[in-house]
Design an enzyme around this catalytic site. Structure first.
Site, PDB file in Angstrom:
ATOM      1  N   ALA A  18      42.815  53.591  50.616  1.00  0.00           N
ATOM      2  CA  ALA A  18      42.507  54.273  51.875  1.00  0.00           C
ATOM      3  C   ALA A  18      41.556  53.445  52.740  1.00  0.00           C
ATOM      4  O   ALA A  18      41.748  53.334  53.960  1.00  0.00           O
ATOM      5  CB  ALA A  18      41.902  55.648  51.582  1.00  0.00           C
ATOM      6  N   GLU A  38      32.325  47.348  49.780  1.00  0.00           N
ATOM      7  CA  GLU A  38      33.053  47.449  48.508  1.00  0.00           C
ATOM      8  C   GLU A  38      32.106  47.077  47.360  1.00  0.00           C
ATOM      9  O   GLU A  38      31.478  46.019  47.399  1.00  0.00           O
ATOM     10  CB  GLU A  38      34.278  46.530  48.523  1.00  0.00           C
ATOM     11  N   ALA A  39      32.065  47.959  46.353  1.00  0.00           N
ATOM     12  CA  ALA A  39      31.180  47.706  45.207  1.00  0.00           C
ATOM     13  C   ALA A  39      31.642  46.503  44.398  1.00  0.00           C
ATOM     14  O   ALA A  39      30.823  45.742  43.862  1.00  0.00           O
ATOM     15  CB  ALA A  39      31.126  48.953  44.325  1.00  0.00           C
ATOM     16  N   HIS A 474      46.303  59.104  38.631  1.00  0.00           N
ATOM     17  CA  HIS A 474      46.587  59.644  39.952  1.00  0.00           C
ATOM     18  C   HIS A 474      45.609  60.740  40.358  1.00  0.00           C
ATOM     19  O   HIS A 474      45.956  61.617  41.156  1.00  0.00           O
ATOM     20  CB  HIS A 474      48.018  60.208  39.995  1.00  0.00           C
TER      21      HIS A 474
HETATM   22  C1  LIG Z   1      45.972  51.526  36.427  1.00  0.00           C
HETATM   23  C2  LIG Z   1      46.516  52.266  37.612  1.00  0.00           C
HETATM   24  C3  LIG Z   1      47.891  52.299  37.805  1.00  0.00           C
HETATM   25  C4  LIG Z   1      48.416  52.981  38.914  1.00  0.00           C
HETATM   26  N1  LIG Z   1      49.752  52.874  39.186  1.00  0.00           N
HETATM   27  C5  LIG Z   1      50.238  53.359  40.354  1.00  0.00           C
HETATM   28  C6  LIG Z   1      51.567  53.093  40.754  1.00  0.00           C
HETATM   29  O1  LIG Z   1      52.341  52.390  40.081  1.00  0.00           O
HETATM   30  N2  LIG Z   1      51.998  53.628  41.930  1.00  0.00           N
HETATM   31  C7  LIG Z   1      51.192  54.387  42.728  1.00  0.00           C
HETATM   32  O2  LIG Z   1      51.652  54.869  43.760  1.00  0.00           O
HETATM   33  N3  LIG Z   1      49.920  54.652  42.361  1.00  0.00           N
HETATM   34  C8  LIG Z   1      49.408  54.116  41.231  1.00  0.00           C
HETATM   35  N4  LIG Z   1      48.087  54.299  40.913  1.00  0.00           N
HETATM   36  C9  LIG Z   1      47.276  55.172  41.777  1.00  0.00           C
HETATM   37  C10 LIG Z   1      46.834  54.541  43.107  1.00  0.00           C
HETATM   38  O3  LIG Z   1      46.497  53.182  42.959  1.00  0.00           O
HETATM   39  C11 LIG Z   1      45.667  55.357  43.640  1.00  0.00           C
HETATM   40  O4  LIG Z   1      46.103  56.687  43.841  1.00  0.00           O
HETATM   41  C12 LIG Z   1      45.106  54.841  44.948  1.00  0.00           C
HETATM   42  O5  LIG Z   1      44.678  53.506  44.844  1.00  0.00           O
HETATM   43  C13 LIG Z   1      43.928  55.731  45.360  1.00  0.00           C
HETATM   44  O6  LIG Z   1      43.386  55.243  46.548  1.00  0.00           O
HETATM   45  P1  LIG Z   1      41.891  55.568  46.962  1.00  0.00           P
HETATM   46  O7  LIG Z   1      41.658  54.859  48.235  1.00  0.00           O
HETATM   47  O8  LIG Z   1      41.687  57.032  46.892  1.00  0.00           O
HETATM   48  O9  LIG Z   1      40.967  54.925  45.795  1.00  0.00           O
HETATM   49  P2  LIG Z   1      40.886  53.458  45.269  1.00  0.00           P
HETATM   50  O10 LIG Z   1      42.098  52.674  45.620  1.00  0.00           O
HETATM   51  O11 LIG Z   1      40.533  53.547  43.830  1.00  0.00           O
HETATM   52  O12 LIG Z   1      39.678  52.814  46.085  1.00  0.00           O
HETATM   53  C14 LIG Z   1      38.330  53.192  45.929  1.00  0.00           C
HETATM   54  C15 LIG Z   1      37.458  51.977  46.245  1.00  0.00           C
HETATM   55  O13 LIG Z   1      36.116  52.386  46.441  1.00  0.00           O
HETATM   56  C16 LIG Z   1      35.250  51.494  45.765  1.00  0.00           C
HETATM   57  N5  LIG Z   1      34.014  52.225  45.470  1.00  0.00           N
HETATM   58  C17 LIG Z   1      33.864  53.272  44.635  1.00  0.00           C
HETATM   59  N6  LIG Z   1      32.582  53.692  44.630  1.00  0.00           N
HETATM   60  C18 LIG Z   1      31.932  52.891  45.496  1.00  0.00           C
HETATM   61  C19 LIG Z   1      30.574  52.823  45.923  1.00  0.00           C
HETATM   62  N7  LIG Z   1      29.639  53.681  45.459  1.00  0.00           N
HETATM   63  N8  LIG Z   1      30.212  51.859  46.808  1.00  0.00           N
HETATM   64  C20 LIG Z   1      31.137  50.984  47.304  1.00  0.00           C
HETATM   65  N9  LIG Z   1      32.436  51.002  46.919  1.00  0.00           N
HETATM   66  C21 LIG Z   1      32.821  51.955  46.037  1.00  0.00           C
HETATM   67  C22 LIG Z   1      36.039  51.099  44.533  1.00  0.00           C
HETATM   68  O14 LIG Z   1      35.538  49.938  43.921  1.00  0.00           O
HETATM   69  C23 LIG Z   1      37.435  50.964  45.107  1.00  0.00           C
HETATM   70  O15 LIG Z   1      37.645  49.665  45.638  1.00  0.00           O
HETATM   71  C24 LIG Z   1      47.538  53.658  39.811  1.00  0.00           C
HETATM   72  C25 LIG Z   1      46.159  53.611  39.603  1.00  0.00           C
HETATM   73  C26 LIG Z   1      45.639  52.911  38.529  1.00  0.00           C
HETATM   74  C27 LIG Z   1      44.136  52.867  38.326  1.00  0.00           C
END
Ligand SMILES: Cc1cc2nc3c(=O)[nH]c(=O)nc-3n(C[C@H](O)[C@H](O)[C@H](O)COP(=O)(O)OP(=O)(O)OC[C@H]3O[C@@H](n4cnc5c(N)ncnc54)[C@H](O)[C@@H]3O)c2cc1C
Length: 545
Positions: A18, A38-39, A474
């Site tokens: 996101a 980014e952490a 997820h």
């Molecule tokens: C192993 C794995 C396999 C997956 N396989 C699939 C797949 O095949 N297909 C699919 O559609 N989805 C898959 N997913 C799910 C998908 O990747 C996630 O749903 C999606 O990335 C979530 O997006 P997000 O932005 O909510 O969080 P994230 O992408 O996790 O991003 C959060 C970010 O915030 C950073 N952060 C956290 N806390 C802090 C802080 N205090 N200060 C600064 N930065 C911080 C983190 O380091 C990270 O970079 C998978 C996930 C994982 C972990």
């Protein structure tokens, strides 16, 4: 001048799926100053970019948040690893790359809860604007957007037999399993891979705009808490290399730290259940009981079958063949190391009276050797199915255990709390077995090896799910959106009870989406950017829904 001294219009916390979308969209106007924090570190490691490098990356603490769940009976009293990505791209830099968009009906349900801004028309337009799909443009599919998506190149006797078996059970074979008809279907699963390289959100949305002078991206900055002036968010307090630092936001602080970190960050900042905050000595800025509640996760189970060696890829991932395939990858960006975690997807109704699919199976022509402590493929040939209920209804929680940002929150999945989830898991497992029993697939299978023939009755299947189930990465729902005052964020994703603060990541889904969550997390951030830039009723990039 250091970034800490410059006031930014927007401070985005987390450069994951996101956060990268949001940084791209908000910095498109050169007059808007955007800071993305980014952490984790940069995403330079070659195994992040080689699709099958996923196993190595997931085992490397440098790129991972080592979240663990609380043990509970539904997970056989074992604490599970819920590792998440910690680098540019976040979890999209370590995920399985299977690209699933959720069902159109999910977004209609979201519109019922949060308004028309979240209906399929709007989200379909966001997908169309985001996607650069190998299959080219269609009504809600994009052909030239920044997120490159390709189709699996594998077509073998085994993969074709799987698809034919699905057709024998009444699933439609689809060239694009993401088309929005929500029917029962099976087909090769699109992947966020392009020319053999992972397309994380950082690759798709950040790399092309890194040179913008109004966009600052800082890695190695872990945000501890949000800074407020009375009830307005005005910046964040963070640590860079262990040194305390603050960043100022003139317009908004935007949380995109993921569904496990974002609620913890809000709780540490005084926005959350008052009792929990007081317990940890945190001043209550806004008593929001549902921050960290409503956690949803797919409880998947990997089922495995023995097939003849030559039908399976198991040998491709070990010994000399692994070395040869890795060398081939670096020479051609092709071959087994260029593939996603799964090749085929099936979406089906576990019971005929349902109005849309409630089960998903992802299928790959290899099997894991669970007898070994470290990640290995089996020596003999095999095929695995990852099966789960698409929209589990049981809810868990994410709650901080102290005010210390260095301590990861307590995660209680509370899987299978509801009878509906327990029953569906049995139904879905039986459907997977029926699929494996169809010709021509049945003729290629020697035996089911996991959970295996000992698990047949409802009670035995429930035991199999307790023993062999796992959290499918997820998690969502911990800062749910809604029109009701109890929701954590309003339909424009503004945190209730304070000003200048939004959540735009996978925390905001009020329920589980029908499938993998990377695509929906990016689409929601894309829509959120529309709302920030243009207010409600803004279409995505002017695209007609
Ligand atoms: C192993 C794995 C396999 C997956 N396989 C699939 C797949 O095949 N297909 C699919 O559609 N989805 C898959 N997913 C799910 C998908 O990747 C996630 O749903 C999606 O990335 C979530 O997006 P997000 O932005 O909510 O969080 P994230 O992408 O996790 O991003 C959060 C970010 O915030 C950073 N952060 C956290 N806390 C802090 C802080 N205090 N200060 C600064 N930065 C911080 C983190 O380091 C990270 O970079 C998978 C996930 C994982 C972990």
């Amino acid at each position: 001048m250091s970034a800490a001294a410059i006031p930014f219009d927007y401070v985005i916390v987390g450069a994951g799926a996101a956060g990268c979308v949001m940084a791209n969209r908000l910095s498109a106007d050169p007059g808007t100053r955007v800071l993305l924090l980014e952490a984790g570190g940069r995403d330079r490691h070659p195994f992040i970019h080689m699709p099958k490098g996923i196993a190595k990356v997931m085992a490397d603490p440098a790129f991972i948040w080592p979240f663990m769940t609380q043990a509970e009976p539904a997970s056989n009293d074992v604490a599970e690893s819920w590792a998440r990505g910690r680098t540019l791209g976040g979890s999209s830099a370590v995920n399985g790359m299977v690209y699933v968009r959720g069902q159109a009906a999910d977004f209609q349900a979201l519109a019922d809860i949060a308004g028309d801004e979240w209906g399929w028309d709007r989200i379909g337009a966001a997908y169309k604007a985001m996607e650069g799909h190998e299959l080219g443009p269609a009504r809600t599919r994009g052909g030239d957007g920044p997120l490159r998506i390709s189709m699996p190149t594998i077509r073998t006797k085994l993969t074709e037999a799987v698809i034919s078996a699905g057709q024998a059970l009444g699933l439609e074979r689809r060239d694009d399993v993401n088309d929005p008809a929500d029917s029962q279907r099976i087909g090769y699963a699109p992947r966020t891979i392009w020319k053999g390289k992972r397309q994380s959100a950082a690759v798709a949305f950040l790399a092309p705009v890194r040179a913008r002078p109004n966009l600052t991206v800082l890695t190695g900055v872990a945000v501890d808490r949000i800074l407020f002036d009375k009830h307005r968010a005005v910046g964040v307090a963070a640590r860079k290399d262990g040194v305390a630092v603050t960043f100022k936001a003139l317009s908004e602080v935007i949380l995109a730290a993921g569904a496990l970190s974002t609620p913890a960050l809000l709780q540490r900042s005084g926005v959350g259940p008052a009792g929990l905050l007081r317990q940890h000595g945190i001043a209550v800025r806004h008593d929001s009981a549902e921050v960290g509640a409503n956690l949803r996760e797919h409880r998947g189970m990997v089922m495995q079958w023995r097939v003849k060696d030559h039908l399976s890829q198991n040998r491709d991932f070990q010994g000399l063949r692994l070395l040869a395939n890795t060398a081939r990858y670096y020479l051609t960006h092709d071959g087994p190391m260029a593939n996603a975690a799964y090749e085929i997807g099936a979406w089906f109704k576990s019971r005929p009276d349902l109005d849309r699919p409630d089960g998903q199976i992802l299928i790959a022509p290899f099997t894991f050797d669970y007898a070994r402590p470290t990640f290995r493929m089996e020596r003999q040939g095999g095929m695995n199915f990852c099966v789960y209920r698409l929209r589990p209804e049981s809810t868990g929680s994410v709650r901080i255990g102290s005010a210390d940002p260095g301590q990861l929150p307590a995660i209680m999945p509370n899987y299978s709390a509801l009878e509906s989830d327990r029953r569906a898991m049995g139904d879905i497992t039986r459907f997977a077995r029926r699929l494996a029993a169809q010709a021509p697939l049945a003729g290629l299978i020697e035996a089911e090896t996991r959970p295996g023939p000992d698990y047949q009755s409802d009670a035995e299947l429930a035991l199999a799910h307790r023993r062999y189930g796992y959290g499918s990465y997820h998690a969502c729902g911990t800062c749910r959106m809604g029109r009701d005052p109890a929701s954590v964020v309003d339909p424009e994703l503004r945190v209730r009870g304070v000003d200048g603060l939004r959540v735009v990541d996978s925390s905001v889904f009020p329920f589980m989406l029908s499938g993998n969550t990377n695509g929906p997390a990016m689409a929601v951030a894309w829509r959120a950017a529309d709302l920030i830039l243009n207010g409600p009723a803004a279409s995505s990039n002017g695209a007609t829904p």
